[in-house]
Motif scaffolding. Structure first.
Motif, PDB file in Angstrom:
ATOM      1  N   LEU A  48      15.777  -5.580 -71.569  1.00 14.22           N
ATOM      2  CA  LEU A  48      15.100  -6.128 -72.742  1.00 14.22           C
ATOM      3  C   LEU A  48      14.127  -5.076 -73.255  1.00 14.22           C
ATOM      4  O   LEU A  48      13.183  -4.690 -72.558  1.00 14.22           O
ATOM      5  N   ASP A  49      14.400  -4.576 -74.465  1.00 17.60           N
ATOM      6  CA  ASP A  49      13.601  -3.472 -75.004  1.00 17.60           C
ATOM      7  C   ASP A  49      12.139  -3.884 -75.207  1.00 17.60           C
ATOM      8  O   ASP A  49      11.828  -5.076 -75.369  1.00 17.60           O
ATOM      9  N   PRO A  50      11.232  -2.900 -75.208  1.00 20.01           N
ATOM     10  CA  PRO A  50       9.809  -3.198 -75.416  1.00 20.01           C
ATOM     11  C   PRO A  50       9.566  -3.944 -76.722  1.00 20.01           C
ATOM     12  O   PRO A  50      10.115  -3.609 -77.772  1.00 20.01           O
ATOM     13  N   GLY A  51       8.735  -4.971 -76.689  1.00 22.26           N
ATOM     14  CA  GLY A  51       8.352  -5.710 -77.891  1.00 22.26           C
ATOM     15  C   GLY A  51       9.288  -6.807 -78.312  1.00 22.26           C
ATOM     16  O   GLY A  51       8.945  -7.607 -79.201  1.00 22.26           O
ATOM     17  N   VAL A  52      10.493  -6.898 -77.701  1.00 29.20           N
ATOM     18  CA  VAL A  52      11.434  -7.944 -78.129  1.00 29.20           C
ATOM     19  C   VAL A  52      10.866  -9.337 -77.838  1.00 29.20           C
ATOM     20  O   VAL A  52      11.061 -10.275 -78.622  1.00 29.20           O
ATOM     21  N   LEU A  53      10.143  -9.466 -76.736  1.00 29.84           N
ATOM     22  CA  LEU A  53       9.553 -10.773 -76.418  1.00 29.84           C
ATOM     23  C   LEU A  53       8.582 -11.250 -77.490  1.00 29.84           C
ATOM     24  O   LEU A  53       8.364 -12.452 -77.657  1.00 29.84           O
ATOM     25  N   TYR A  54       7.998 -10.322 -78.236  1.00 28.33           N
ATOM     26  CA  TYR A  54       6.910 -10.664 -79.157  1.00 28.33           C
ATOM     27  C   TYR A  54       7.328 -10.625 -80.620  1.00 28.33           C
ATOM     28  O   TYR A  54       6.471 -10.605 -81.505  1.00 28.33           O
ATOM     29  N   GLY A  60       5.340 -18.733 -76.685  1.00 29.29           N
ATOM     30  CA  GLY A  60       6.732 -19.136 -76.541  1.00 29.29           C
ATOM     31  C   GLY A  60       7.234 -18.872 -75.142  1.00 29.29           C
ATOM     32  O   GLY A  60       6.456 -18.704 -74.194  1.00 29.29           O
ATOM     33  N   GLU A  61       8.551 -18.863 -75.009  1.00 24.02           N
ATOM     34  CA  GLU A  61       9.129 -18.624 -73.699  1.00 24.02           C
ATOM     35  C   GLU A  61      10.503 -17.991 -73.827  1.00 24.02           C
ATOM     36  O   GLU A  61      11.189 -18.140 -74.839  1.00 24.02           O
ATOM     37  N   ALA A  62      10.880 -17.294 -72.777  1.00 23.42           N
ATOM     38  CA  ALA A  62      12.220 -16.703 -72.683  1.00 23.42           C
ATOM     39  C   ALA A  62      12.941 -17.328 -71.501  1.00 23.42           C
ATOM     40  O   ALA A  62      12.341 -17.553 -70.444  1.00 23.42           O
ATOM     41  N   VAL A  63      14.203 -17.628 -71.685  1.00 25.85           N
ATOM     42  CA  VAL A  63      15.019 -18.247 -70.642  1.00 25.85           C
ATOM     43  C   VAL A  63      16.216 -17.342 -70.373  1.00 25.85           C
ATOM     44  O   VAL A  63      16.974 -17.001 -71.299  1.00 25.85           O
ATOM     45  N   ILE A  64      16.393 -17.001 -69.106  1.00 29.06           N
ATOM     46  CA  ILE A  64      17.488 -16.103 -68.693  1.00 29.06           C
ATOM     47  C   ILE A  64      18.383 -16.858 -67.724  1.00 29.06           C
ATOM     48  O   ILE A  64      17.906 -17.424 -66.726  1.00 29.06           O
ATOM     49  N   SER A 125       6.789  -4.249 -60.490  1.00 30.76           N
ATOM     50  CA  SER A 125       6.808  -5.659 -60.058  1.00 30.76           C
ATOM     51  C   SER A 125       8.240  -6.142 -60.068  1.00 30.76           C
ATOM     52  O   SER A 125       9.051  -5.734 -60.918  1.00 30.76           O
ATOM     53  N   VAL A 126       8.533  -7.001 -59.117  1.00 27.04           N
ATOM     54  CA  VAL A 126       9.852  -7.636 -59.026  1.00 27.04           C
ATOM     55  C   VAL A 126       9.621  -9.121 -58.796  1.00 27.04           C
ATOM     56  O   VAL A 126       8.944  -9.525 -57.841  1.00 27.04           O
ATOM     57  N   ASP A 127      10.185  -9.942 -59.678  1.00 27.46           N
ATOM     58  CA  ASP A 127      10.042 -11.402 -59.532  1.00 27.46           C
ATOM     59  C   ASP A 127      11.431 -12.016 -59.587  1.00 27.46           C
ATOM     60  O   ASP A 127      12.173 -11.829 -60.564  1.00 27.46           O
ATOM     61  N   THR A 128      11.780 -12.749 -58.541  1.00 32.03           N
ATOM     62  CA  THR A 128      13.120 -13.353 -58.437  1.00 32.03           C
ATOM     63  C   THR A 128      12.974 -14.875 -58.418  1.00 32.03           C
ATOM     64  O   THR A 128      12.172 -15.427 -57.666  1.00 32.03           O
ATOM     65  N   GLN A 129      13.788 -15.548 -59.279  1.00 31.77           N
ATOM     66  CA  GLN A 129      13.785 -17.011 -59.360  1.00 31.77           C
ATOM     67  C   GLN A 129      15.217 -17.494 -59.501  1.00 31.77           C
ATOM     68  O   GLN A 129      16.096 -16.764 -59.963  1.00 31.77           O
ATOM     69  N   PRO A 130      15.462 -18.743 -59.123  1.00 29.16           N
ATOM     70  CA  PRO A 130      16.796 -19.315 -59.364  1.00 29.16           C
ATOM     71  C   PRO A 130      17.079 -19.390 -60.856  1.00 29.16           C
ATOM     72  O   PRO A 130      16.172 -19.564 -61.672  1.00 29.16           O
ATOM     73  N   SER A 131      18.334 -19.299 -61.208  1.00 22.60           N
ATOM     74  CA  SER A 131      18.729 -19.427 -62.606  1.00 22.60           C
ATOM     75  C   SER A 131      18.610 -20.895 -63.048  1.00 22.60           C
ATOM     76  O   SER A 131      18.983 -21.794 -62.279  1.00 22.60           O
ATOM     77  N   PRO A 132      18.089 -21.172 -64.229  1.00 20.74           N
ATOM     78  CA  PRO A 132      17.598 -20.229 -65.234  1.00 20.74           C
ATOM     79  C   PRO A 132      16.166 -19.765 -64.942  1.00 20.74           C
ATOM     80  O   PRO A 132      15.320 -20.539 -64.510  1.00 20.74           O
ATOM     81  N   TYR A 133      15.922 -18.520 -65.231  1.00 25.18           N
ATOM     82  CA  TYR A 133      14.615 -17.896 -65.050  1.00 25.18           C
ATOM     83  C   TYR A 133      13.839 -18.059 -66.362  1.00 25.18           C
ATOM     84  O   TYR A 133      14.341 -17.751 -67.443  1.00 25.18           O
ATOM     85  N   THR A 134      12.592 -18.523 -66.245  1.00 27.93           N
ATOM     86  CA  THR A 134      11.786 -18.775 -67.445  1.00 27.93           C
ATOM     87  C   THR A 134      10.560 -17.876 -67.443  1.00 27.93           C
ATOM     88  O   THR A 134       9.848 -17.778 -66.430  1.00 27.93           O
ATOM     89  N   ILE A 135      10.311 -17.245 -68.577  1.00 29.93           N
ATOM     90  CA  ILE A 135       9.130 -16.401 -68.765  1.00 29.93           C
ATOM     91  C   ILE A 135       8.239 -17.044 -69.817  1.00 29.93           C
ATOM     92  O   ILE A 135       8.685 -17.292 -70.952  1.00 29.93           O
ATOM     93  N   ASP A 136       6.982 -17.334 -69.440  1.00 31.04           N
ATOM     94  CA  ASP A 136       5.996 -17.772 -70.421  1.00 31.04           C
ATOM     95  C   ASP A 136       5.437 -16.523 -71.104  1.00 31.04           C
ATOM     96  O   ASP A 136       4.784 -15.690 -70.469  1.00 31.04           O
ATOM     97  N   SER A 166      17.731 -16.281 -74.123  1.00 33.75           N
ATOM     98  CA  SER A 166      17.223 -16.939 -75.331  1.00 33.75           C
ATOM     99  C   SER A 166      15.706 -16.857 -75.337  1.00 33.75           C
ATOM    100  O   SER A 166      15.059 -17.004 -74.292  1.00 33.75           O
ATOM    101  N   ILE A 167      15.159 -16.608 -76.501  1.00 31.79           N
ATOM    102  CA  ILE A 167      13.709 -16.516 -76.663  1.00 31.79           C
ATOM    103  C   ILE A 167      13.292 -17.512 -77.748  1.00 31.79           C
ATOM    104  O   ILE A 167      13.855 -17.506 -78.859  1.00 31.79           O
ATOM    105  N   THR A 168      12.319 -18.357 -77.415  1.00 31.68           N
ATOM    106  CA  THR A 168      11.856 -19.401 -78.333  1.00 31.68           C
ATOM    107  C   THR A 168      10.402 -19.130 -78.715  1.00 31.68           C
ATOM    108  O   THR A 168       9.550 -18.926 -77.848  1.00 31.68           O
ATOM    109  N   TRP A 169      10.146 -19.162 -80.042  1.00 30.96           N
ATOM    110  CA  TRP A 169       8.788 -18.980 -80.555  1.00 30.96           C
ATOM    111  C   TRP A 169       8.379 -20.209 -81.377  1.00 30.96           C
ATOM    112  O   TRP A 169       9.211 -20.782 -82.091  1.00 30.96           O
ATOM    113  N   PRO A 170       7.113 -20.591 -81.297  1.00 34.09           N
ATOM    114  CA  PRO A 170       6.652 -21.697 -82.151  1.00 34.09           C
ATOM    115  C   PRO A 170       6.562 -21.257 -83.607  1.00 34.09           C
ATOM    116  O   PRO A 170       6.308 -20.086 -83.908  1.00 34.09           O
TER     117      PRO A 170
END
Length: 286
Positions: A48-54, A60-64, A125-136, A166-170
């Protein structure tokens, strides 16, 4: 007619209020927007390229989603590209529109797998979560590694790095006509209510006047009848009747008294009493 107009205005005002409410609920624009990409064969990693989250803001949040547990890795500038130099992977470069994330394939002829992608010394940093992974997004932005850096997304190194992102923004959007619907509907409804009250008050006064007129109506014929009778009597005793009465009185004074009158006059009242007493004595058996 005034009452009908008042009712019509009240109905129009209520319709305006209902439209305003619908504009805030059922017809309201979306409060958020989501950009998504689905990948069938992205390679062993997704970056995910720099700034795409914003792109849509810092909230918002991103779901992987992935075939197994998802790991999100942060690193210094250039470290991720150096690590994936000989690996086929997919970059998410931005949002082509507010519903679609744009992608780019990198190193099409590179390796399809990565050995133990989470154990490199390059990672911050490395953060591992079960799918789907959610980023606030807000929390991630506030963190130490939340600056405009690339994010490396992997699973176990043999499965695709991600199946979808998928990335969701208000979105701060609303129907601009809603305040006008509320204001116009309320004003028209109030005018209609005022007209309705005035109309009902006028009809009540008319009813009261009719009741007063009906209660006073019987006296009028009576007075008219009395006046008519008095008028008839006055008319009957007019000048002609007075003249006739005078003539009759004059004739009576000139005429000679009749025989019966003379006898009664000659006899007098004492004779009549004497005759009555004698008649009573003759009837008495004593």
């Amino acid at each position: 007619m005034q009452r009908l107009l008042a009712v019509l205005l009240v109905l129009i005002g209520l319709i305006g209020l209902v439209l305003g409410r619908l504009g805030e609920t059922t017809w309201a624009p979306a409060t958020e927007t989501t950009a998504t990409v689905t990948m069938s064969d992205p390679g062993a990693a997704v970056v995910l390229d720099p700034g795409v989250l914003y792109v849509g803001g810092e909230d918002g949040e991103a779901v992987i989603e992935g075939a197994s547990d998802v790991s999100v890795i942060t690193a210094g500038d250039g470290d991720i590209e150096a690590y994936l130099e000989e690996v086929r992977y997919t970059r998410i470069t931005g949002a082509s529109d507010w519903t679609t994330l744009s992608t780019q394939e990198v190193n099409p002829d590179g390796a399809a797998e990565i050995d133990d992608p989470t154990s490199s010394d390059l990672w911050r940093s490395v953060d591992t979560q079960p799918s789907p992974y959610t980023i606030d997004i807000a929390d991630f932005r506030a963190g130490e590694d939340g600056a405009y850096r690339s994010l490396l997304i992997v699973t176990d190194g043999t499965e695709p790095g991600a199946e979808s992102v998928s990335i969701t923004w208000p979105v701060d959007a609303e129907n601009e006509w809603v305040p006008f619907a509320y204001a116009g509907g309320a004003a028209i409804a109030v005018i209609g209510l005022v007209l309705l009250v005035v109309s009902l008050g006028g009809r009540r006064r008319e009813r009261d006047d009719q009741v007063e007129e009906s209660s006073a109506a019987p006296a009028a014929p009576f007075l008219a009848h009395g006046a008519a009778t008095a008028g008839e009597e006055t008319a009957d005793s007019g000048p002609e009747d007075d003249d006739a009465w005078s003539e009759r009185a004059a004739e009576g004074s000139d005429a000679e008294p009749s025989a019966g009158t003379e006898d009664r006059t000659a006899a007098g009242p004492d004779d009549d009493r004497t005759e009555q007493i004698d008649a009573v004595d003759d009837e008495d058996p004593r």
